[in-house]
Every structure is written in structure tokens, then in C-alpha cells.
Design an enzyme around this catalytic site. Sequence first.
Site, PDB file in Angstrom:
ATOM      1  N   TRP A  46      53.067  51.095  18.666  1.00  0.00           N
ATOM      2  CA  TRP A  46      51.815  50.817  19.356  1.00  0.00           C
ATOM      3  C   TRP A  46      50.888  52.018  19.377  1.00  0.00           C
ATOM      4  O   TRP A  46      51.315  53.147  19.623  1.00  0.00           O
ATOM      5  CB  TRP A  46      52.107  50.411  20.812  1.00  0.00           C
ATOM      6  CG  TRP A  46      52.639  49.024  20.936  1.00  0.00           C
ATOM      7  CD1 TRP A  46      52.925  48.174  19.918  1.00  0.00           C
ATOM      8  CD2 TRP A  46      52.957  48.336  22.142  1.00  0.00           C
ATOM      9  NE1 TRP A  46      53.394  46.992  20.413  1.00  0.00           N
ATOM     10  CE2 TRP A  46      53.429  47.067  21.774  1.00  0.00           C
ATOM     11  CE3 TRP A  46      52.878  48.658  23.493  1.00  0.00           C
ATOM     12  CZ2 TRP A  46      53.835  46.116  22.705  1.00  0.00           C
ATOM     13  CZ3 TRP A  46      53.277  47.717  24.425  1.00  0.00           C
ATOM     14  CH2 TRP A  46      53.747  46.454  24.036  1.00  0.00           C
ATOM     15  N   GLU A  52      43.311  39.017  40.180  1.00  0.00           N
ATOM     16  CA  GLU A  52      44.539  38.440  40.717  1.00  0.00           C
ATOM     17  C   GLU A  52      45.209  39.357  41.734  1.00  0.00           C
ATOM     18  O   GLU A  52      46.174  38.984  42.381  1.00  0.00           O
ATOM     19  CB  GLU A  52      45.537  38.158  39.585  1.00  0.00           C
ATOM     20  CG  GLU A  52      45.149  37.011  38.667  1.00  0.00           C
ATOM     21  CD  GLU A  52      44.256  37.445  37.514  1.00  0.00           C
ATOM     22  OE1 GLU A  52      43.587  38.497  37.630  1.00  0.00           O
ATOM     23  OE2 GLU A  52      44.225  36.734  36.500  1.00  0.00           O
ATOM     24  N   THR A 102      38.339  33.924  37.431  1.00  0.00           N
ATOM     25  CA  THR A 102      38.421  34.997  36.443  1.00  0.00           C
ATOM     26  C   THR A 102      38.465  34.344  35.067  1.00  0.00           C
ATOM     27  O   THR A 102      39.146  33.331  34.880  1.00  0.00           O
ATOM     28  CB  THR A 102      39.646  35.904  36.708  1.00  0.00           C
ATOM     29  OG1 THR A 102      39.737  36.874  35.680  1.00  0.00           O
ATOM     30  CG2 THR A 102      40.956  35.147  36.796  1.00  0.00           C
ATOM     31  N   LYS A 140      49.052  47.448  16.638  1.00  0.00           N
ATOM     32  CA  LYS A 140      50.435  47.633  16.192  1.00  0.00           C
ATOM     33  C   LYS A 140      50.441  48.088  14.755  1.00  0.00           C
ATOM     34  O   LYS A 140      50.141  47.325  13.855  1.00  0.00           O
ATOM     35  CB  LYS A 140      51.210  46.318  16.331  1.00  0.00           C
ATOM     36  CG  LYS A 140      51.950  46.249  17.636  1.00  0.00           C
ATOM     37  CD  LYS A 140      53.095  45.265  17.570  1.00  0.00           C
ATOM     38  CE  LYS A 140      54.055  45.528  18.719  1.00  0.00           C
ATOM     39  NZ  LYS A 140      55.027  44.459  18.894  1.00  0.00           N
TER      40      LYS A 140
HETATM   41  P1  AMP Z   1      39.105  41.757  36.348  1.00  0.00           P
HETATM   42  O1  AMP Z   1      40.095  40.784  36.826  1.00  0.00           O
HETATM   43  O2  AMP Z   1      37.927  41.131  35.704  1.00  0.00           O
HETATM   44  O3  AMP Z   1      38.712  42.720  37.421  1.00  0.00           O
HETATM   45  O4  AMP Z   1      39.767  42.609  35.188  1.00  0.00           O
HETATM   46  C1  AMP Z   1      40.989  43.239  35.376  1.00  0.00           C
HETATM   47  C2  AMP Z   1      41.338  44.026  34.151  1.00  0.00           C
HETATM   48  O5  AMP Z   1      40.426  45.109  33.972  1.00  0.00           O
HETATM   49  C3  AMP Z   1      42.685  44.692  34.238  1.00  0.00           C
HETATM   50  O6  AMP Z   1      43.744  43.810  33.948  1.00  0.00           O
HETATM   51  C4  AMP Z   1      42.534  45.801  33.201  1.00  0.00           C
HETATM   52  O7  AMP Z   1      42.709  45.313  31.888  1.00  0.00           O
HETATM   53  C5  AMP Z   1      41.091  46.198  33.361  1.00  0.00           C
HETATM   54  N1  AMP Z   1      40.989  47.373  34.239  1.00  0.00           N
HETATM   55  C6  AMP Z   1      40.756  47.429  35.547  1.00  0.00           C
HETATM   56  N2  AMP Z   1      40.703  48.695  35.982  1.00  0.00           N
HETATM   57  C7  AMP Z   1      40.922  49.484  34.911  1.00  0.00           C
HETATM   58  C8  AMP Z   1      40.994  50.895  34.692  1.00  0.00           C
HETATM   59  N3  AMP Z   1      40.797  51.770  35.666  1.00  0.00           N
HETATM   60  N4  AMP Z   1      41.274  51.319  33.445  1.00  0.00           N
HETATM   61  C9  AMP Z   1      41.461  50.459  32.424  1.00  0.00           C
HETATM   62  N5  AMP Z   1      41.382  49.120  32.556  1.00  0.00           N
HETATM   63  C10 AMP Z   1      41.126  48.635  33.786  1.00  0.00           C
END
Ligand code: AMP
Length: 547
Positions: free
Chosen positions: A445, A331, A185, A440
Site C-alpha cells: 500500500w 457516523e 451522509t 496498491k
Molecule cells: P464525513 O462523514 O463527511 O464527515 O467524512 C468523514 C471522512 O472524512 C472520514 O471517514 C475520513 O475519510 C475523512 N476525514 C475526516 N477527518 C479527517 C482528517 N483529519 N484527515 C483525513 N481524513 C479525514
Amino acid sequence: MLGQMMDRPLLISMIARHAEQWHANREIVSVTADQPRHRYTFREALTRARKLSNALTRGGIKHGERIATLAWNDFRHFEIYYGVSCAGFVCHTINPRLFEDQIAYIANHAQDRWLFLDPAFVPLIETLQPRLPLIEKFVVLTDDAHMPATRLPNAISYEALLAQESGDFDWPDFDENTASSLCYTSGTTGDPKGVLYSHRSTVLHAMSAALPDSMNLSSTQTILAVVPMFHVNAWGLPYLGAMVGAKLVFPGAKMGDPETLQQLIESEGVTFAAGVPTVWQGLIAHLEKSGKRVDSLKRVLSGGSAVPVALMDQMRDKYGVEVVHAWGMTENSPLGTVCSFSPEVHRLPVAQREAQRGKQGRAVFGVEVKIVDENDTALPHDGKAFGALKIRGPWVASGYYKSGDSAAFDRKGWFGTGDVATFDPFGYMQITDRTKDVIKSGGEWISSIELENLAVAHPAVAQAAVIAIAHPKWQERPLLVIVPKPGQKPAREELLNFFVGKVAKWWIPDDVAFVDKLPLTATGKLSKLQLRQQFQDYKLPESTPGR
Ligand code: AMP
């Protein structure tokens, strides 16, 4: 005193054996470069996976060693998932959209021994090959008739590799905590980090993800996996499909082509699909233009970034597709929360119930979630308190592969996701930001995601992003960046007035910037980092929050 139950290890081969025996004739349909519609059964797929296990073993691959893929979603990639992991090797899926330097870094860091690659990536890997000294063999995912001429050393077509092997391979038993697959990642800084899944985490994740309030999958479903197999194991769908015996449909390199997706849905009777919001945006745009339908499709799981309620409405009201919002991350294998309705939410007045759909939903069984303040104190579930989201569970990473970076893992065994969220009294989580994306203003926030969701409901807005711009008095103020719909030129004032009455006055952005496109990351998400760099010298007009 221990219980007296059999100590059978939770292995991916358990899923494979179950599918081979009890879902033997269920189909897997794929689009590949050499076959526009490949079609066969789970039994055939898993016999070929056993051939692959034989090939790897005869090739000298040892227990725990990494085998890389650079490939799209199709039947051969499915066979590699099983043929590699069930034999005790680690399937390392590499994202071909990464920068060349990152691909080389990842393959070397993982010490991959063989690379299975789609023919389309042969030129890329030929360029990179001098920097990949550890890779001994390159297996091109095609047959000899379609094998491209290549200077890659020890290159062979996948079909030629399998042709030499027997379909008998007795997948061994081993410790269920053995590594099964690896996915890197990319953070916003530093090198990509490896998340090393185990057989146990993979099986448990699949069992939970199939539950009715999660993906609700069964043998009556036909699943279209639009989420790439190089991104968090396609959200577990290759395992889930085999576990429940659902028909699987893989779009290959055509994943981003709405026309192919519509054709696959219609011709294969797809009932369930999973992917990121941009996929559904593209599909809707295609349906609107072509007048085509997706009548078999009943549910879509949308995750990876927030899905606007306006898009959900359009999918449901015009096309009968229920969009279910989910949250996850690499993760976390990835599934963490799903927005299915509890009985309490079902009983809410319509407008309130509808609004719940924009939230990321309730924790799935197996993942504990909490939000905390700066002192790591848990915050209330009042729908208002924002906090850093932490998770723990048997399919949450406990560290990164061969990395000293442990900043996100606390001493009590929780993982800091880097997301900021609220929980409402019904237990529904709403992601309001990434920790580094939150705005911020005067110490309070502002949720950039909430503002973006509102902005895309404006009829002239195709895409929207909200970022923080430094402000002398308020530290930061929001800037709305939009891509207008083709032929539309919405006025600044009209867009800003659109927020009035929908959010607190001091949340309304100070200005609007118009762009042709928004920068994306390698996983197709909006890159706020790049956007902030693009606007780093931006000067906001003189104004006071609370217009
Ligand atoms: P990844 O590890 O590349 O799949 O990215 C994970 C990140 O994607 C999470 O920590 C969130 O910040 C974002 N994410 C995943 N699902 C959602 C969702 N339904 N709404 C908003 N952000 C999301």
C-alpha cells in the site's frame, strides 16, 4: 446490585436549561441575509426556541417526527436545533450543496413534515416542491419585511411564525435514547444514508469534545463555527457552546468568505474556530494579501480531511494560531481523535514532535478505535502497519436510518469507517487513505494522503491529489495531480524530485498531471471518485518504481 443514583435522562434540554440559567447573558452573534450582525443572548435564543416548540406542537407535529432545515449557520438555525429536539421532534439538517435529486430523495426518505429554509434556497425548493409531497409547511428564515414572494404552499416567515407563540414551553422528559437529529451522509455509491443521533449520544459527545485534550472549550472562549450546521451538527459546537457557556459566532452564508471570517474574528474577539482545511487555506491567502491579522484567534480545530503541516506552520509561525488536527465522521457524531500532545510527545526532540502534528491524534474518551487486517485481526501500534480503521462507542451509529445497508457494521459491534490508518507507539493515529483511495503497487500500500501532504509543501503547488492509475506490472501506480499556484509553472521533474528522500523510492508518483481545479464533493472535500473518472484513460509513461 444497581447504584443508587438519580436516573436523570441525558437530554438536549438539559444543556438548554443549563445555558438559560447559568450562561444567560453570553452572546450569540450571527451574519444573516436580513441582518449583517445579529446579536443576542443565550436566554433570548432559548426563549425563542421554546416559542418554536409551541409552534410545532400547535402545528400538529408528533413526538419523533422529522423537521427539516436547509440553512446556513446563524441564530435561527441554532433556535431550530433546540426548539425541535428539546420538544421531542427530530431536527433533520439537509446539505443545500447536494444535487437536487439527492435533496428530494433525502426529504422523502426522512418523511420530513415541515421545512425551514434560508431565503436564498426558495427558488431551488420551488423547483423541487412537486417532488416533495410530504412537506406541509415551508418556513422561510427571515421576517415579513424580507420575505421573498413565493409560490410555495403554506409559506410563512420564521418571525411571523414565532410572533404568535408564547416563550413558555415546558420541555418534557423522555427516554434519553430518543432520536434528536438526523444527518445524511453520501457514500460514493448508492443513495445517501441517514445517521440518526440520539439525545444521549449528543450530550455525551459534547461532554467529551469539550475536554482539554479535545476541543478544550470553556466559558472564556469565543467560538467561530465555520463548519456548517448541516454537516454533523456543526461538529457539536451549538451544543458545546451552550454547555460550557462560550460565546458563539455564526458566519451565515458568508462561511466561505475569508474577509468576513477575518472581520468576525477581529471584531468579536474569536479565540477558537473549527472547520475544514480549505477554510484555513482561504483565510491565510486573504491575510497574506490584505496584511490583516487575526490576533485574538489562538486555536483552530481542523478536520474533515488531512491538514498539511506546511499550513499549520504558516498559521502558527506568522499568525500565532495553533492548528489542532482532528479526525471524525458523520457516523461518529463526529469526533473520534484529536492531536493534542501527551507528556511523552512533549518530551520528544523538536523535529519529531512537530511531525506528530500532521497525524490525526489520539482517541477521545468514549470512542474505542482499532486497525485490523483482512481477517479482522488487530494490527500493532508500530507506526508502520496499515489497517482498516474500526470504531465503537456511545456516539457511533449502530446502523443507518431505515436502511438495510449493514455492511459496515460487524457482529462484534464495531463500525468499519472505510478509512485506512496507522497507530504509532504513542497511540497517535494517522489516516493514510480511504479504503477505496489507497494505491496498491505490487501488493503493497502507498498512502495517497501522505504524498499529497508532501506535494503541497512545494512552493509552487496550491493543491494536490494523488490517485491510482492501472499498471500492467504493478497493478496500480500513483499519479500526482496538481493545481499550481497562480503564475507558477513547476516542471514535472522538479515536482517528482521533491519527494526524493522524503518517502520510499517506490512511493514516488510515476507522473504529474496539471489541472486548473480539483473536483469537490457536496461537503467540499476532494472527490477522488470524479478525479479517477477524469483520468480513467490516462497512460502512465514507461517507468520503474524506485526512480
Ligand atoms: P464525513 O462523514 O463527511 O464527515 O467524512 C468523514 C471522512 O472524512 C472520514 O471517514 C475520513 O475519510 C475523512 N476525514 C475526516 N477527518 C479527517 C482528517 N483529519 N484527515 C483525513 N481524513 C479525514
